[in-house]
Design a protein around this motif. Structure first.
Motif, PDB file in Angstrom:
ATOM      1  N   LYS A  54       0.683  -1.433   0.327  1.00  0.00           N
ATOM      2  CA  LYS A  54       0.299   0.154   0.120  1.00  0.00           C
ATOM      3  C   LYS A  54       0.706   1.526  -0.324  1.00  0.00           C
ATOM      4  O   LYS A  54       0.939   1.290   1.300  1.00  0.00           O
ATOM      5  CB  LYS A  54      -0.687   0.024   1.261  1.00  0.00           C
ATOM      6  N   PRO A  55       1.108   1.674  -0.612  1.00  0.00           N
ATOM      7  CA  PRO A  55       1.191   3.246  -1.289  1.00  0.00           C
ATOM      8  C   PRO A  55       0.971   4.292   0.132  1.00  0.00           C
ATOM      9  O   PRO A  55       0.198   4.386   0.336  1.00  0.00           O
ATOM     10  CB  PRO A  55       1.696   3.110  -2.602  1.00  0.00           C
ATOM     11  N   LEU A  57       0.955   7.402   1.490  1.00  0.00           N
ATOM     12  CA  LEU A  57      -0.010   8.619   0.709  1.00  0.00           C
ATOM     13  C   LEU A  57       0.091  10.329   1.890  1.00  0.00           C
ATOM     14  O   LEU A  57       0.021  11.263   1.577  1.00  0.00           O
ATOM     15  CB  LEU A  57      -1.553   8.584   0.208  1.00  0.00           C
ATOM     16  N   THR A  62       5.287   7.699   7.173  1.00  0.00           N
ATOM     17  CA  THR A  62       6.304   6.471   7.040  1.00  0.00           C
ATOM     18  C   THR A  62       7.113   5.601   7.993  1.00  0.00           C
ATOM     19  O   THR A  62       7.285   4.890   7.609  1.00  0.00           O
ATOM     20  CB  THR A  62       7.033   7.556   5.862  1.00  0.00           C
ATOM     21  N   TYR A 134      11.196  -3.606   0.593  1.00  0.00           N
ATOM     22  CA  TYR A 134      10.088  -2.641   1.328  1.00  0.00           C
ATOM     23  C   TYR A 134       9.819  -1.208   1.127  1.00  0.00           C
ATOM     24  O   TYR A 134       9.166  -0.268   0.976  1.00  0.00           O
ATOM     25  CB  TYR A 134       9.249  -3.185   2.274  1.00  0.00           C
ATOM     26  N   PHE A 137      10.748   0.202  -2.586  1.00  0.00           N
ATOM     27  CA  PHE A 137       9.708   0.325  -2.890  1.00  0.00           C
ATOM     28  C   PHE A 137       8.911   1.873  -2.436  1.00  0.00           C
ATOM     29  O   PHE A 137       7.890   2.433  -3.267  1.00  0.00           O
ATOM     30  CB  PHE A 137       8.569  -0.526  -3.322  1.00  0.00           C
ATOM     31  N   ILE A 138       8.839   1.923  -0.655  1.00  0.00           N
ATOM     32  CA  ILE A 138       8.290   3.217  -0.458  1.00  0.00           C
ATOM     33  C   ILE A 138       8.772   4.762  -1.087  1.00  0.00           C
ATOM     34  O   ILE A 138       8.236   5.374  -1.436  1.00  0.00           O
ATOM     35  CB  ILE A 138       8.817   3.029   1.198  1.00  0.00           C
ATOM     36  N   THR A 141       7.709   4.895  -4.592  1.00  0.00           N
ATOM     37  CA  THR A 141       6.223   5.504  -5.135  1.00  0.00           C
ATOM     38  C   THR A 141       6.332   6.861  -3.872  1.00  0.00           C
ATOM     39  O   THR A 141       5.047   7.109  -4.450  1.00  0.00           O
ATOM     40  CB  THR A 141       5.666   4.662  -4.635  1.00  0.00           C
ATOM     41  N   LYS A 142       6.939   6.701  -3.121  1.00  0.00           N
ATOM     42  CA  LYS A 142       6.541   8.574  -2.399  1.00  0.00           C
ATOM     43  C   LYS A 142       7.040   9.460  -3.273  1.00  0.00           C
ATOM     44  O   LYS A 142       6.971  10.422  -2.921  1.00  0.00           O
ATOM     45  CB  LYS A 142       7.645   7.955  -1.110  1.00  0.00           C
ATOM     46  N   ARG A 146       4.777   6.602 -11.762  1.00  0.00           N
ATOM     47  CA  ARG A 146       5.025   5.728 -12.855  1.00  0.00           C
ATOM     48  C   ARG A 146       6.239   5.538 -13.573  1.00  0.00           C
ATOM     49  O   ARG A 146       6.770   4.418 -13.575  1.00  0.00           O
ATOM     50  CB  ARG A 146       3.543   5.281 -12.592  1.00  0.00           C
ATOM     51  N   GLN A 149       9.274   5.553 -11.990  1.00  0.00           N
ATOM     52  CA  GLN A 149       9.183   4.525 -11.378  1.00  0.00           C
ATOM     53  C   GLN A 149       9.794   2.790 -12.202  1.00  0.00           C
ATOM     54  O   GLN A 149      10.499   2.416 -11.116  1.00  0.00           O
ATOM     55  CB  GLN A 149       8.067   4.054 -10.336  1.00  0.00           C
ATOM     56  N   TYR A 202       2.816  -5.648  -7.812  1.00  0.00           N
ATOM     57  CA  TYR A 202       2.355  -4.290  -7.217  1.00  0.00           C
ATOM     58  C   TYR A 202       1.667  -3.852  -8.398  1.00  0.00           C
ATOM     59  O   TYR A 202       0.420  -3.583  -8.492  1.00  0.00           O
ATOM     60  CB  TYR A 202       3.116  -2.997  -6.327  1.00  0.00           C
TER      61      TYR A 202
END
Length: 354
Positions: A54-55, A57, A62, A134, A137-138, A141-142, A146, A149, A202
């Motif tokens: 789950k990104p 948002l 964080t 993890y 990827f945090i 995506t933060k 896309r 990424q 994802y």
């Protein structure tokens, strides 16, 4: 819908955990089963993990998200690391090993971890790699859209293959020995490859959540084709994430994705028609199974003679029993097995007007 989803996910993970145990069987088999298991079983775990990412948002959460993953992944890692080590050292002292330098060297190896920790610690690399995957990827995506990424993932993927090329071709020799010439704590460099599989989980979440017939057929075609080409010596494909062995830029994606599509799709069909609670129970105790199945063999193989079936049965049952004992008798047992759930923040209530 939620229950069905959780059912097939648990069933799939339970089956993959059995493959993890089988893949570490130390004996010789007529059929190269471990080779084909390694084609997809670890990438599949990263894919399934990415599917539930789950990104972040909201601002200011964080640290909470990272803390949650640390408690769920690294705390059990440290618990089993210390527990196994204490038992090992007790066995060593009991057998007369009083060489201080041996213990100091062993402790240093365990601190570095990753591909350098062998024997009873053979699977520990996965957890630290997943944790840093993890974190990567945090970050992606933060702060990036896309398209960026995907660009970052492409760079990571190429760097991982260049590192593998250096280890396997330039240094040469056995993959485990070649990879250990590249110093890296906790196999963080493997996260460069793992995050790509994680991202496929994802980005393709809608596909994984409901593998339709066309996708299942595509997975079957890809899997059967790869197996046939390898079986008839057209290709000689290997994949070992732990030891940095990535053989082919295209096949390193095509083969793991194809096999994962097949197993996810098949278990979705089966779970929708019948209960596979025994696989769900295996997944429930997967943390203990992962950490203890090799150590179980280390302890038992001096006293028992068994083949792959016995190895698998012992590697599942004894860790499951240990998991139940830890949960029921050890203080904070569930926490030590990754069962951390952060307390939900209370939402302040708005006072009603008079």
């Amino acid at each position: 819908m939620e229950k069905k989803r959780l059912s097939w996910v648990d069933v799939t993970k339970g089956f993959l955990m059995i493959l993890v145990v089988i893949g570490h069987y130390p004996g010789q088999l007529d059929f190269p089963l471990a080779k084909y298991i390694y084609w997809f079983h670890m990438p599949a775990f990263f894919i399934l993990s990415g599917m539930f990412f789950k990104p972040i948002l909201e601002k200011g959460i964080t640290k909470q998200a990272i803390h949650k993953r640390f408690m769920q992944l690294i705390v059990p890692y440290l618990f089993f690391l210390v527990t196994i080590t204490v038992i090992r050292y007790g066995m060593e002292i009991g057998s007369g090993n009083m060489d201080v330098s041996w213990y100091l060297n062993d402790i240093w190896t365990l601190v570095i971890g990753g591909r350098f920790a062998r024997g009873a610690y053979g699977v520990f690399w996965f957890v630290t790699t997943l944790f840093f995957t993890y974190l990567f990827f945090i970050w992606m995506t933060k702060y990036f859209n896309r398209i960026k990424q995907i660009g970052i993932l492409t760079v990571f993927y190429l760097i991982a293959h260049l590192e593998s090329l250096f280890a396997m071709r330039v240094i040469g020799g056995a993959p485990d020995e070649a990879s250990q010439t590249i110093p890296m704590i906790w196999n963080i460099d493997v996260a460069l490859m793992a995050v790509v599989y994680f991202a496929f989980g994802y980005y393709m979440k809608n596909i994984w959540m409901n593998v339709t017939r066309p996708w299942l057929i595509a997975g079957i075609i890809g899997s059967v084709s790869a197996f046939s080409l390898d079986w008839f010596n057209v290709i000689d494909y290997h994949l070992s994430m732990k030891f940095l062995r990535y053989d082919h830029l295209v096949l390193d994606l095509l083969i793991p994705l194809s096999f994962t599509l097949v197993f996810v799709g098949v278990f979705q069909l089966i779970a929708s028609r019948m209960s596979l609670k025994w696989l769900q129970r295996i997944e429930k105790h997967s943390i203990s199974i992962m950490y203890l199945h090799i150590f179980t063999d280390v302890v038992l193989n001096d006293y028992f003679q068994y083949g792959i079936i016995g190895f698998t049965i012992f590697g599942l049952i004894i860790p499951i029993v240990a998991s139940i004992i830890i949960q029921k008798l050890v203080p904070h047992g569930k926490l030590l097995l990754g069962g951390f759930s952060p307390k939900k923040r209370k939402t302040p209530t708005t006072p009603l007007p008079n």
